[in-house]
Enzyme design. Structure first.
Site, short mmCIF file in Angstrom:
data_model
loop_
_atom_site.label_atom_id
_atom_site.label_comp_id
_atom_site.label_asym_id
_atom_site.label_seq_id
_atom_site.Cartn_x
_atom_site.Cartn_y
_atom_site.Cartn_z
CB THR A 199 17.61 13.12 6.80
OG1 THR A 199 16.79 12.04 6.37
CG2 THR A 199 18.88 12.59 7.40
N GLY A 202 16.83 8.34 3.74
CA GLY A 202 15.51 8.48 3.11
C GLY A 202 15.32 9.93 2.71
CB CYS A 203 12.29 12.04 2.34
SG CYS A 203 11.90 13.74 1.91
CG PHE A 204 17.22 15.51 0.77
CD1 PHE A 204 15.97 16.03 0.48
CD2 PHE A 204 18.24 15.64 -0.19
CE1 PHE A 204 15.72 16.68 -0.73
CE2 PHE A 204 18.00 16.29 -1.40
CZ PHE A 204 16.73 16.81 -1.66
CD1 TRP A 205 13.21 18.22 1.46
CD2 TRP A 205 11.10 17.49 1.36
NE1 TRP A 205 12.73 18.49 0.20
CE2 TRP A 205 11.45 18.06 0.10
CE3 TRP A 205 9.82 16.96 1.53
CZ2 TRP A 205 10.55 18.10 -0.96
CZ3 TRP A 205 8.93 17.01 0.47
CH2 TRP A 205 9.29 17.58 -0.76
#
Ligand code: SME
Length: 302
Positions: free
Chosen positions: A15, A10-13
């Site tokens: 992760t 999902g949103c890589f921020w």
């Protein structure tokens, strides 16, 4: 020797922020994987026409953290059944996937994957594929949550505190074998790091649970099998999340300030429940599935 694995969660921020917390992870950087254009920009990936997934490249020291553990922790931060959607984020760029570069890796990843699939009872939406390509994301997307502590994150923020705690507890407990000593320091660490109202253990003693090491106000010392939240979690052998203790039939009020509660069973070597980890909050609805997931992992290392 370093190794590298790629996780789309999902949103890589969020992760990236998660993997950057792990002991043994040398580097976690955001980027775009397995698409079909060259050097994609964020705005292009955002249109959902490039085939790229927001992905985190994780470089780790396999002597300190294994691929199996990394994969296991990855599954703690995704909904593996959700197709092209994690949290509020929607689109193929938010699909989940594990992309490898070494042919020996899928077998290790599979072990965790199959376990998760069995747990979920349905085919997972998580891709498990070789990495075809990866382009680093722009500088403003690197360490986004460090640069913007109030910034958007699709993961509950307590996830980051829990994963640090999960790694910290074994460091404190070390090789100590005495269960009272282990529980005493575990209660102190959980209470301090998470800021709970009451954190403690009750241990099976014949037909009742007896109070063990705890942090917080004085508490009742004996709880019968099947009584209160603790005795029910013991009897049913499962975690109980109680958003409002006043609504739980037979709740035992050790403190009138307690409003919500979570109780996680502890399993002995024989697999039987030998006690419970009980945590209380002076606020309503403090606990949810995120707490259950991480506290079960924490209980297993105590
Ligand atoms: N409320 C618990 C009793 C223990 S205290 O919360 C510390 C229960 O109902 O089992």
């Amino acid at each position: 020797m370093e190794k590298t694995i790629y996780f789309a969660g999902g949103c890589f921020w969020g992760t990236q922020h998660f993997f950057a917390q792990l002991v043994g992870v040398k580097e976690a950087v955001t980027g775009y994987a397995n698409g079909h254009t060259d050097h994609p920009k964020y705005e292009e990936v955002y249109t959902d026409t490039t085939g790229y997934a927001e992905t985190v490249k994780v470089v780790y020291n396999p002597e300190r953290i294994g691929l199996e553990t990394l994969t296991d922790l990855f599954f703690c931060i995704i909904d593996p059944l959700s197709v092209n959607r994690q949290g509020h984020d929607d689109g193929t760029r938010y699909r989940t996937g594990i992309y490898y570069t070494d042919p020996s890796e899928p077998e290790i990843i599979r072990k965790v994957y199959d376990r998760e699939e069995q747990k979920a009872g349905a085919p997972l939406a998580v891709e498990l594929e070789p990495l075809r390509n990866f382009f680093l994301a722009e500088e403003r997307h690197q360490d986004y949550l460090d640069k913007n502590p109030e910034g958007y994150c699709h993961l509950p923020l307590k996830t980051f505190r829990y994963v640090r705690l999960l790694q910290e507890i074994p460091l404190y407990l070390g090789e100590e074998r005495n269960p009272v000593a282990r529980m005493a320091n575990a209660a102190a660490l959980i209470q301090e790091r998470m800021g709970f109202f009451w954190t403690g253990f009750y241990l099976a003693d014949g037909e009742t649970l007896v109070l063990g090491p705890f942090q917080g106000p004085a508490a009742c010392m004996r709880i019968g099998f099947g009584k209160g939240v603790c005795g029910t979690a013991w009897k049913e052998g499962r975690t109980l999340v109680v958003p409002d203790v006043h609504q739980f039939p037979g709740h035992i009020a050790c403190s009138s300030l307690s409003q919500s509660e979570i109780v996680v069973p502890l399993h002995g070597k024989d697999g039987k429940v030998c006690g419970v980890l009980d945590i209380d909050s002076d606020q309503l609805a403090s606990f949810d599935e995120t707490d259950a997931l991480w506290l079960e992992k924490i209980a297993a290392v105590i």
